[in-house]
Design an enzyme around this catalytic site. Structure first.
Site, mmCIF file in Angstrom:
data_model
loop_
_atom_site.group_PDB
_atom_site.id
_atom_site.type_symbol
_atom_site.label_atom_id
_atom_site.label_comp_id
_atom_site.label_asym_id
_atom_site.label_seq_id
_atom_site.Cartn_x
_atom_site.Cartn_y
_atom_site.Cartn_z
ATOM 1 N N ASN A 92 11.016 14.106 -0.032
ATOM 2 C CA ASN A 92 10.191 12.924 -0.312
ATOM 3 C C ASN A 92 9.055 12.716 0.681
ATOM 4 O OD1 ASN A 92 9.733 9.906 -1.121
ATOM 5 N ND2 ASN A 92 10.299 9.852 1.044
ATOM 6 N N TYR A 157 -4.738 15.898 -1.175
ATOM 7 C CA TYR A 157 -3.517 15.277 -1.695
ATOM 8 C C TYR A 157 -3.160 15.786 -3.100
ATOM 9 C CZ TYR A 157 -0.061 11.730 -2.916
ATOM 10 O OH TYR A 157 1.090 11.104 -3.333
ATOM 11 N N LYS A 161 0.043 18.248 -4.337
ATOM 12 C CA LYS A 161 1.038 17.855 -5.355
ATOM 13 C C LYS A 161 1.049 18.843 -6.542
ATOM 14 C CE LYS A 161 2.647 14.272 -3.108
ATOM 15 N NZ LYS A 161 3.987 14.295 -2.513
#
Ligand code: NAD
Length: 249
Positions: A92, A157, A161
């Site tokens: 996470n 970012y 992902k």
């Protein structure tokens, strides 16, 4: 509910936000949990807060440098020594930034890839042999809705992902034969510290663009981790589960 009874879980970035909710829900579902944080101080604070809720929670905290495979391997060995096995890994921990591309430094790009991608590789690489030897396990990565749409600023970012999705789908195929399931949860805008710091009118504007009319709560994201970690998802692998109120950007 007791969906994770007798299972042992590791949650990275478990000291606050979505990660803290995952830790709490895993514990409330009967798991033993090791939370990983970036600093001893925040790890201790999270442990104190959990113990204040329930002094009997079987939870420990460690702070390996997730960028170091050696430190991660050592921490994972320590968790196994403490709890005897490892059934669940929730990757996470993550960071984000919204720098314009013209100002984006190579160092900032490397840093975001280190935390959001390399750390996922390191933790998964260290835990998978243990899961294989035990006969299986569940790995759950944290993606984002921007892994579907991209993002108009802060290219590191969304790129990180997209890479998380690539790790998820590829490892689901490679590790399936060892009964290791690999999935990802892709949250939309979720009410963590980051969102709480935004002006209310901005949150209202964001919410108006979401079909469910509101941002997500960290507990709603954590519930999906519980499902994917549990035997209820025993035939689910290679999925990127969107938890975004059907946001389209
Ligand atoms: P947060 O900033 O509240 O928490 C991030 C966690 O990651 C913290 O526990 C922090 O200690 C940990 N972390 C950061 N850098 C670290 C490092 N170098 N080493 C170890 N741990 C480190 O963020 P959050 O909103 O709870 O985000 C959790 C995950 O969800 C992240 O992967 C994020 O990309 C993803 N996500 C969040 C949202 C959102 O709107 N909040 C949306 C989509 C995806």
């Amino acid at each position: 509910m007791n969906l994770l009874k007798d299972k042992v879980a590791i949650v990275t970035g478990g000291t606050r936000g979505i990660g803290y909710c995952i830790v709490k829900k895993f514990l409330d579902n009967g798991a033993k949990v090791a939370l990983f944080g970036s600093r001893q101080e925040t790890v201790d604070k999270a442990l104190a807060s959990l113990k204040a809720d329930n002094a009997d929670y079987p939870v420990i905290g460690l702070c390996p440098d997730l960028k170091s495979f050696d430190e991660v391997t050592k921490a994972i060995e320590d968790v196994k020594a403490e709890f005897g096995r490892i059934d669940i890994l929730a990757n996470n921990a993550g960071i984000s930034a919204r720098d314009s591309f013209y100002e984006y430094s190579p160092e900032a790009f490397e840093n975001i890839m280190d935390i959001n991608v390399k750390a996922v590789f390191n933790c998964t690489r260290a835990v998978a042999p243990i899961m294989k030897a035990q006969g299986g396990g569940s790995i759950i990565n944290t993606s984002s809705m921007v892994s579907i749409y991209g993002q108009a600023a802060g290219v590191g970012y969304p790129t990180s992902k997209f890479a998380v999705n690539g790790l998820t789908k590829s490892l689901a195929r490679e590790l399936g034969k060892d009964n290791i399931r690999v999935n990802a949860v892709a949250p939309g805008v979720t009410r963590t510290d980051m969102v709480a710091a935004l002006p209310p009118e901005m949150v209202a504007r964001i919410s108006a663009g979401i079909p469910l009319g509101r941002v997500g709560e960290p507990e709603e994201v954590a519930d999906c981790f519980v499902f994917l970690a549990s035997d209820m998802a025993s035939y689910v692998t290679g999925e990127i589960l969107s938890v975004d109120g059907a946001t389209q950007v």
